[in-house]
Design an enzyme around this catalytic site. Structure first.
Site, PDB file in Angstrom:
ATOM      1  CE  LYS A   1      -3.575   2.345   2.622  1.00 35.45           C
ATOM      2  NZ  LYS A   1      -4.600   2.216   3.651  1.00 35.45           N
TER       3      LYS A   1
ATOM      4  NE  ARG B   1      -5.712   9.478   3.440  1.00 30.83           N
ATOM      5  CZ  ARG B   1      -4.422   9.693   3.234  1.00 30.83           C
ATOM      6  NH1 ARG B   1      -3.948  10.933   3.233  1.00 30.83           N
ATOM      7  NH2 ARG B   1      -3.588   8.679   3.037  1.00 30.83           N
TER       8      ARG B   1
ATOM      9  CE  LYS C   1      -3.688   7.964   6.774  1.00 33.21           C
ATOM     10  NZ  LYS C   1      -4.842   7.034   6.656  1.00 33.21           N
TER      11      LYS C   1
ATOM     12  CD  GLU D   1       5.804  -3.822   3.644  1.00 34.01           C
ATOM     13  OE1 GLU D   1       5.202  -4.732   4.253  1.00 34.01           O
ATOM     14  OE2 GLU D   1       6.186  -2.783   4.202  1.00 34.01           O
TER      15      GLU D   1
ATOM     16  CE  LYS E   1      -6.130   1.888  -0.392  1.00 37.83           C
ATOM     17  NZ  LYS E   1      -6.606   1.839   0.957  1.00 37.83           N
TER      18      LYS E   1
ATOM     19  CB  SER F   1     -11.456   7.314  -3.278  1.00 40.66           C
ATOM     20  OG  SER F   1     -10.214   7.746  -2.742  1.00 40.66           O
TER      21      SER F   1
ATOM     22  CE1 TYR G   1     -14.901   3.246  -2.273  1.00 41.32           C
ATOM     23  CE2 TYR G   1     -13.057   3.602  -3.774  1.00 41.32           C
ATOM     24  CZ  TYR G   1     -13.545   3.423  -2.492  1.00 41.32           C
ATOM     25  OH  TYR G   1     -12.680   3.415  -1.437  1.00 41.32           O
TER      26      TYR G   1
HETATM   27  C1  PBG Z   1      -7.385   3.385   5.571  1.00 43.60           C
HETATM   28  C2  PBG Z   1      -7.689   3.190   4.158  1.00 43.60           C
HETATM   29  C3  PBG Z   1      -7.489   4.097   3.114  1.00 43.60           C
HETATM   30  C4  PBG Z   1      -8.064   3.545   2.003  1.00 43.60           C
HETATM   31  C5  PBG Z   1      -8.572   2.296   2.357  1.00 43.60           C
HETATM   32  N1  PBG Z   1      -8.308   2.081   3.696  1.00 43.60           N
HETATM   33  C6  PBG Z   1      -6.937   5.471   3.098  1.00 43.60           C
HETATM   34  C7  PBG Z   1      -5.665   5.785   3.702  1.00 43.60           C
HETATM   35  O1  PBG Z   1      -4.782   4.933   3.870  1.00 43.60           O
HETATM   36  O2  PBG Z   1      -5.517   6.946   4.066  1.00 43.60           O
HETATM   37  C8  PBG Z   1      -8.134   4.231   0.674  1.00 43.60           C
HETATM   38  C9  PBG Z   1      -9.168   3.765  -0.248  1.00 43.60           C
HETATM   39  C10 PBG Z   1      -9.471   4.685  -1.354  1.00 43.60           C
HETATM   40  O3  PBG Z   1      -8.837   5.734  -1.568  1.00 43.60           O
HETATM   41  O4  PBG Z   1     -10.378   4.337  -2.093  1.00 43.60           O
HETATM   42  N2  PBG Z   1      -6.327   2.736   6.125  1.00 43.60           N
END
Ligand code: PBG
Length: 338
Positions: free
Chosen positions: A207, A217, A230, A246, A261, A287, A326
């Site tokens: 990720k 968010r 992050k 990982e 991701k 998203s 989505y």
């Molecule tokens: C939270 C999480 C995130 C997403 C899924 N789980 C956001 C982040 O790490 O800040 C993102 C999913 C998306 O953008 O569709 N840990």
């Protein structure tokens, strides 16, 4: 492996004409190397408190936060279209957020109540839940902060409890999305000790610290609160070999499946993960990717149905076994229409 010259057709024009197989729909269908099916789709849903509540997410046109009764209705439609699994994400009311994300481990929190409701109505539907503190923490981080740092081991201990309450509520797959070190192994042990040996772990193994999570968010109400970024736990977009390490660690620690991701800008990672490990590999079409497609489509700058199906097919071609998107309902409808 070298392709024999006779197959590659090099120097054999006009006897080899690549266009011959493309000349009609039936022929193109016969030679298609990759197929997209409704069975590949996982639908992420945002849940809010209350009854009969629907709140549009402005940065994700067509996506609403739903109260759990409306989630149940939406799931009925998804199941009718043949979707096999959903992923639940809570919008937690600000007054319930704390620095340590205490609500995450409340066995009667919004996520757990929604899991019970959905599993009671649709026992055959796969239900996936994120394991991470960001929807519940006042600072928007996925773990606990001490002296301005997201601390690893203390966070893992809380994430284990979060995974167990979700599993006990009936969640089929827990999906740690926090990127703390050692969390997959710790969660596996915690689930096993709690008598949840059958609960699967879908690890967000690779990720990346991505700008494409912005609309998400907004949707879970963590963007305003997020302190800093992050980057001390999510990966640097520059790194592919690190992604493989990982993934290797998460598999060794007991992950049943892995997620890469974001999705579209990381197809190379999906391809390498699948080729290197051969484990069930999922793409998260996040998203920001959805928002870009919808923003262009809503201005008639792009043909949404075609661009959507092409994007999802590309994940399959790269080696993904499935896709969190989505647009799952839109895609399922399009696939049904043929
Ligand atoms: C939270 C999480 C995130 C997403 C899924 N789980 C956001 C982040 O790490 O800040 C993102 C999913 C998306 O953008 O569709 N840990």
């Amino acid at each position: 492996m070298a392709i024999p010259e006779v197959l590659a057709g090099r120097g054999r024009f006009p006897r080899t004409r690549m266009r011959r197989n493309r000349r009609a729909p039936w022929s193109r269908a016969l030679v298609a190397e990759t197929r997209l099916s409704v069975l590949d789709l996982i639908w992420p849903i945002f849940v809010i408190e209350g009854e009969n509540r629907r709140e549009p997410v402005p940065s994700m046109p067509g996506v609403d936060r739903l109260s759990s009764d409306l989630v149940a209705d939406a799931v009925a439609e998804a199941v009718g279209l043949g979707i096999q699994a959903i992923a639940l994400f809570p919008y937690v009311e600000p007054e319930l957020k704390t620095p340590e994300g205490d609500e995450a481990v409340n066995a009667d929190n919004l996520v757990c109540r929604t899991i019970r409701r959905i599993k009671a109505a649709y026992p055959g539907l796969g239900v996936i839940c994120d394991v991470a503190l960001d929807p519940f923490s006042s600072h928007g981080h996925d773990g606990v902060c001490r002296d301005g740092k997201v601390v690893n081991d203390e966070s893992v201990a809380i994430l284990c409890r979060q995974a167990v309450v979700q599993a006990e509520a009936g969640c089929d797959i827990v999906a740690p999305s926090d990127m703390m070190d050692g969390r997959v192994g710790a969660i596996r042990d915690a689930l096993d000790q709690a008598g949840c040996a059958d609960t699967q772990i879908m690890a967000y193994a690779a990720k990346f610290a991505s700008a494409f999570y912005g609309p998400f968010r907004d949707a879970i109400g963590s963007s305003g609160a997020l302190v800093g970024d992050k980057k001390t736990y999510q990966m640097d977009p520059a790194n592919a070999l690190e992604a493989l390490r990982e993934v290797a660690l998460d598999i060794e620690e007991g992950a049943d499946m892995v997620i890469v991701k974001p999705g579209m800008p990381y197809l190379d990672i999906i391809q390498r993960v699948k080729a290197s490990f051969g484990v069930p590999t999922f793409a998260y079409n996040v998203s920001g990717e959805y928002a870009m497609l919808r923003a262009a489509a809503d201005r008639d700058w792009i043909d949404y149905p075609r661009a959507l199906l092409e994007s999802l097919l590309a994940f399959k071609r790269a080696g993904a076994d499935g896709i969190l998107t989505y647009a799952a309902l839109d895609a399922a409808r399009l696939l049904k229409e043929g």
